[in-house]
Design an enzyme around this catalytic site. Structure first.
Site, PDB file in Angstrom:
ATOM      1  CE1 TYR A 207       4.419 -60.741 -19.951  1.00  0.00           C
ATOM      2  CE2 TYR A 207       6.361 -60.535 -18.582  1.00  0.00           C
ATOM      3  CZ  TYR A 207       5.184 -60.019 -19.061  1.00  0.00           C
ATOM      4  OH  TYR A 207       4.770 -58.769 -18.661  1.00  0.00           O
TER       5      TYR A 207
ATOM      6  CD  GLU B 177      -7.792 -41.827 -19.815  1.00  0.00           C
ATOM      7  OE1 GLU B 177      -7.692 -42.390 -18.722  1.00  0.00           O
ATOM      8  OE2 GLU B 177      -6.849 -41.200 -20.353  1.00  0.00           O
TER       9      GLU B 177
ATOM     10  CB  ALA C 126      -5.778 -47.445 -10.687  1.00  0.00           C
TER      11      ALA C 126
ATOM     12  CG  ASP D 194       1.424 -46.237 -11.325  1.00  0.00           C
ATOM     13  OD1 ASP D 194       1.430 -47.253 -10.596  1.00  0.00           O
ATOM     14  OD2 ASP D 194       1.983 -46.208 -12.439  1.00  0.00           O
TER      15      ASP D 194
ATOM     16  NE  ARG E 202      -1.674 -49.482 -18.872  1.00  0.00           N
ATOM     17  CZ  ARG E 202      -2.565 -48.710 -19.481  1.00  0.00           C
ATOM     18  NH1 ARG E 202      -2.853 -48.899 -20.760  1.00  0.00           N
ATOM     19  NH2 ARG E 202      -3.198 -47.756 -18.814  1.00  0.00           N
TER      20      ARG E 202
HETATM   21  C1  LIG Z   1       8.423 -51.523 -17.492  1.00  0.00           C
HETATM   22  C2  LIG Z   1       7.207 -51.710 -16.646  1.00  0.00           C
HETATM   23  C3  LIG Z   1       6.757 -52.997 -16.362  1.00  0.00           C
HETATM   24  C4  LIG Z   1       5.656 -53.196 -15.529  1.00  0.00           C
HETATM   25  N1  LIG Z   1       5.255 -54.470 -15.256  1.00  0.00           N
HETATM   26  C5  LIG Z   1       4.239 -54.666 -14.389  1.00  0.00           C
HETATM   27  C6  LIG Z   1       3.805 -55.997 -14.094  1.00  0.00           C
HETATM   28  O1  LIG Z   1       4.344 -56.969 -14.612  1.00  0.00           O
HETATM   29  N2  LIG Z   1       2.792 -56.163 -13.213  1.00  0.00           N
HETATM   30  C7  LIG Z   1       2.167 -55.099 -12.605  1.00  0.00           C
HETATM   31  O2  LIG Z   1       1.256 -55.309 -11.799  1.00  0.00           O
HETATM   32  N3  LIG Z   1       2.539 -53.821 -12.895  1.00  0.00           N
HETATM   33  C8  LIG Z   1       3.548 -53.590 -13.771  1.00  0.00           C
HETATM   34  N4  LIG Z   1       3.915 -52.316 -14.091  1.00  0.00           N
HETATM   35  C9  LIG Z   1       3.221 -51.181 -13.452  1.00  0.00           C
HETATM   36  C10 LIG Z   1       1.883 -50.889 -14.064  1.00  0.00           C
HETATM   37  O3  LIG Z   1       1.959 -50.768 -15.461  1.00  0.00           O
HETATM   38  C11 LIG Z   1       1.309 -49.606 -13.463  1.00  0.00           C
HETATM   39  O4  LIG Z   1       1.535 -49.568 -12.075  1.00  0.00           O
HETATM   40  C12 LIG Z   1      -0.192 -49.511 -13.681  1.00  0.00           C
HETATM   41  O5  LIG Z   1      -0.497 -49.661 -15.051  1.00  0.00           O
HETATM   42  C13 LIG Z   1      -0.707 -48.184 -13.147  1.00  0.00           C
HETATM   43  O6  LIG Z   1      -2.063 -48.057 -13.458  1.00  0.00           O
HETATM   44  P1  LIG Z   1      -2.837 -46.714 -13.077  1.00  0.00           P
HETATM   45  O7  LIG Z   1      -4.221 -46.908 -13.597  1.00  0.00           O
HETATM   46  O8  LIG Z   1      -2.645 -46.396 -11.642  1.00  0.00           O
HETATM   47  O9  LIG Z   1      -2.087 -45.562 -13.858  1.00  0.00           O
HETATM   48  P2  LIG Z   1      -1.996 -45.265 -15.423  1.00  0.00           P
HETATM   49  O10 LIG Z   1      -1.867 -46.515 -16.211  1.00  0.00           O
HETATM   50  O11 LIG Z   1      -0.943 -44.229 -15.573  1.00  0.00           O
HETATM   51  O12 LIG Z   1      -3.409 -44.653 -15.765  1.00  0.00           O
HETATM   52  C14 LIG Z   1      -3.748 -43.327 -15.421  1.00  0.00           C
HETATM   53  C15 LIG Z   1      -4.819 -42.859 -16.389  1.00  0.00           C
HETATM   54  O13 LIG Z   1      -5.267 -41.581 -15.983  1.00  0.00           O
HETATM   55  C16 LIG Z   1      -5.342 -40.727 -17.114  1.00  0.00           C
HETATM   56  N5  LIG Z   1      -5.180 -39.372 -16.606  1.00  0.00           N
HETATM   57  C17 LIG Z   1      -4.043 -38.783 -16.151  1.00  0.00           C
HETATM   58  N6  LIG Z   1      -4.318 -37.546 -15.720  1.00  0.00           N
HETATM   59  C18 LIG Z   1      -5.638 -37.349 -15.905  1.00  0.00           C
HETATM   60  C19 LIG Z   1      -6.521 -36.260 -15.622  1.00  0.00           C
HETATM   61  N7  LIG Z   1      -6.076 -35.096 -15.068  1.00  0.00           N
HETATM   62  N8  LIG Z   1      -7.849 -36.377 -15.936  1.00  0.00           N
HETATM   63  C20 LIG Z   1      -8.313 -37.554 -16.486  1.00  0.00           C
HETATM   64  N9  LIG Z   1      -7.516 -38.612 -16.778  1.00  0.00           N
HETATM   65  C21 LIG Z   1      -6.204 -38.508 -16.467  1.00  0.00           C
HETATM   66  C22 LIG Z   1      -4.224 -41.197 -18.034  1.00  0.00           C
HETATM   67  O14 LIG Z   1      -4.468 -40.832 -19.371  1.00  0.00           O
HETATM   68  C23 LIG Z   1      -4.295 -42.708 -17.808  1.00  0.00           C
HETATM   69  O15 LIG Z   1      -5.204 -43.330 -18.694  1.00  0.00           O
HETATM   70  C24 LIG Z   1       4.993 -52.080 -14.957  1.00  0.00           C
HETATM   71  C25 LIG Z   1       5.410 -50.784 -15.263  1.00  0.00           C
HETATM   72  C26 LIG Z   1       6.515 -50.596 -16.114  1.00  0.00           C
HETATM   73  C27 LIG Z   1       6.959 -49.199 -16.426  1.00  0.00           C
END
Ligand SMILES: Cc1cc2nc3c(=O)[nH]c(=O)nc-3n(C[C@H](O)[C@H](O)[C@H](O)COP(=O)(O)OP(=O)(O)OC[C@H]3O[C@@H](n4cnc5c(N)ncnc54)[C@H](O)[C@@H]3O)c2cc1C
Length: 391
Positions: free
Chosen positions: A216, A31, A12, A297, A104
């Site tokens: 896959y 990060e 994201a 998320d 990922r």
């Molecule tokens: C089993 C499983 C299968 C999945 N399969 C799929 C799929 O096939 N397709 C799909 O689209 N999605 C899938 N997902 C969902 C997907 O992995 C997540 O929704 C997505 O990676 C979320 O990304 P994000 O960047 O929002 O959050 P995150 O990946 O959680 O990234 C958040 C980042 O913020 C950092 N952070 C946290 N707090 C702080 C702070 N206070 N200060 C600075 N940095 C901070 C963390 O270290 C992290 O790097 C799956 C999830 C699971 C559990």
């Protein structure tokens, strides 16, 4: 040039930085992790996400690291009876963009490389957002690097900090995420010693009582990605973190004990599994307050039954840049972003949750589901995804 402060360099945060750069807005991405980690496993990237990546000029570069599956094979877990084959070779013509699967870590690394090519983006690893304040003119965020406290001013703050978002917590909105009663076990293993069938560019989904199993290939078939989701009474302490799934291996083996020999072989294959408790939270009505907004998320955690968490994060990034690019009033742009994104992502969250019941049916309900799937045929099933993939 306007400048965004982005907390979190997951999918994201990085996609948001890239999208904002294309809209003429610079960013600093903070990060918490001190280094890029081989974190996570395979992700399916549906056409609604790849369309946004293409608009950002990132798709070709990401597709180099991805696999383009030609179909999704849905099987009855008990005996591998085929229930349906969804043809993905027509994704481009049906939904206007390809369907990909990618690791990922590869996606995150490539997004970080693309960000590094943008002079207006700076990524700071090892800096954790600990607080912020905002007024009508700017935001001021505080970060921690080890024992050192740092602050930075910006025109807006984007909370891309995942399930346990500090930004959301400070906004004072939303309930804490709740355990969904399901745990996903993930493993990525080399296909060197496995048959050619394991390298075929196909997503296989097996459905059965209280569980499902997805497989896959990744990295041109060099690896096999496995995801096994089971119902679980788990009550752990570190909810958003994966843990070593070995301790729970008996539970995993038990959940698939009555499945086809092939499914049981797949469960037995990995030397180790990592377990991810799956969390949900009721949809937030709004993703923005003044100069602060949420993406990914942090805004809409969801169970992965529609494989949409990252895809929705990528949609967020595209929408954020779209609204900010043409609107000098940051708060108005973020309100418009929220008005576009919150209803759609809420629908995805809810449909993913509804899917949990369908995937894990047992007894007569499962029989009815399987019959419906076989009678409906692939076209009727594909149609059910048009609102999601074609938007
Ligand atoms: C089993 C499983 C299968 C999945 N399969 C799929 C799929 O096939 N397709 C799909 O689209 N999605 C899938 N997902 C969902 C997907 O992995 C997540 O929704 C997505 O990676 C979320 O990304 P994000 O960047 O929002 O959050 P995150 O990946 O959680 O990234 C958040 C980042 O913020 C950092 N952070 C946290 N707090 C702080 C702070 N206070 N200060 C600075 N940095 C901070 C963390 O270290 C992290 O790097 C799956 C999830 C699971 C559990």
């Amino acid at each position: 040039m306007r400048r965004a402060l982005i907390a979190g360099a997951g999918i994201a945060g990085l996609t948001s930085a890239l999208a904002l750069a294309k809209a003429g807005i610079g960013s600093i991405v903070f990060e918490r992790a001190a280094a890029w980690e081989e974190f996570g496993a395979g992700l399916q990237l549906s056409p609604n996400a790849t369309r946004v990546l293409r608009a950002l000029g990132a798709l070709d570069s990401i597709a180099e690291l991805a696999t383009r599956p030609r179909a999704i094979h849905i099987l009855r877990g008990r005996d591998d009876t085929p229930l349906c084959v969804l043809d993905l070779t027509r994704a481009q013509s049906r939904w206007g963009a390809p369907y990909l699967v990618v690791h990922r870590a590869d996606l995150q690394r490539r997004l970080a490389e693309l960000c590094a090519r943008e002079p207006s983006i700076e990524i700071r690893l090892g800096q954790e957002l600990v607080g912020y304040g905002a007024n009508a003119e700017k935001v001021k965020a505080t970060f921690k690097r080890g024992l050192i406290s740092l602050s930075e001013d910006g025109d807006l703050l984007i909370g891309a900090d995942g399930l346990r978002s500090k930004v959301l917590e400070k906004l004072g909105d939303g309930q804490p995420p709740a355990f969904s009663g399901r745990v996903a076990f993930r493993a990525t293993l080399s296909t060197d010693a496995l048959g050619a069938a394991m390298r075929a560019p196909v997503v296989t989904l097996r459905l059965g009582p209280n569980a499902h199993l997805v497989q896959y290939p990744l990295r041109e078939g060099a690896y096999l990605n496995l995801v096994a989701v089971i119902e679980s009474g788990w009550r752990g302490e570190t909810p958003s973190q994966p843990w070593d799934g070995e301790a729970d291996r008996p539970a995993l083996t038990r959940a698939f004990a009555a499945w086809s020999a092939h499914a049981r072989d797949l469960i037995a294959l990995p030397q180790s599994w990592r377990a991810w408790p799956l969390y949900t939270r009721p949809p937030l009505p709004c993703y923005a307050a003044g100069r602060v907004a949420l993406v990914g998320d942090a805004a809409h955690p969801m169970v992965p039954f529609l494989a949409q968490g990252a895809a929705q994060a990528i949609e967020d990034a595209g929408a954020l840049a779209h609204h900010l690019g043409g609107q000098p009033d940051v708060a108005a742009a973020l309100a418009a972003y929220s008005a576009t994104r919150a209803p759609r992502a809420a629908r995805v969250q809810q449909e993913a949750l509804a899917q949990t019941k369908i995937y894990h049916m047992s007894g007569p309900m499962a029989l009815a589901r399987d019959l419906t799937m076989r009678l409906a045929g692939p076209e009727r099933l594909l149609k059910r995804y048009d609102w999601l993939y074609g938007a």
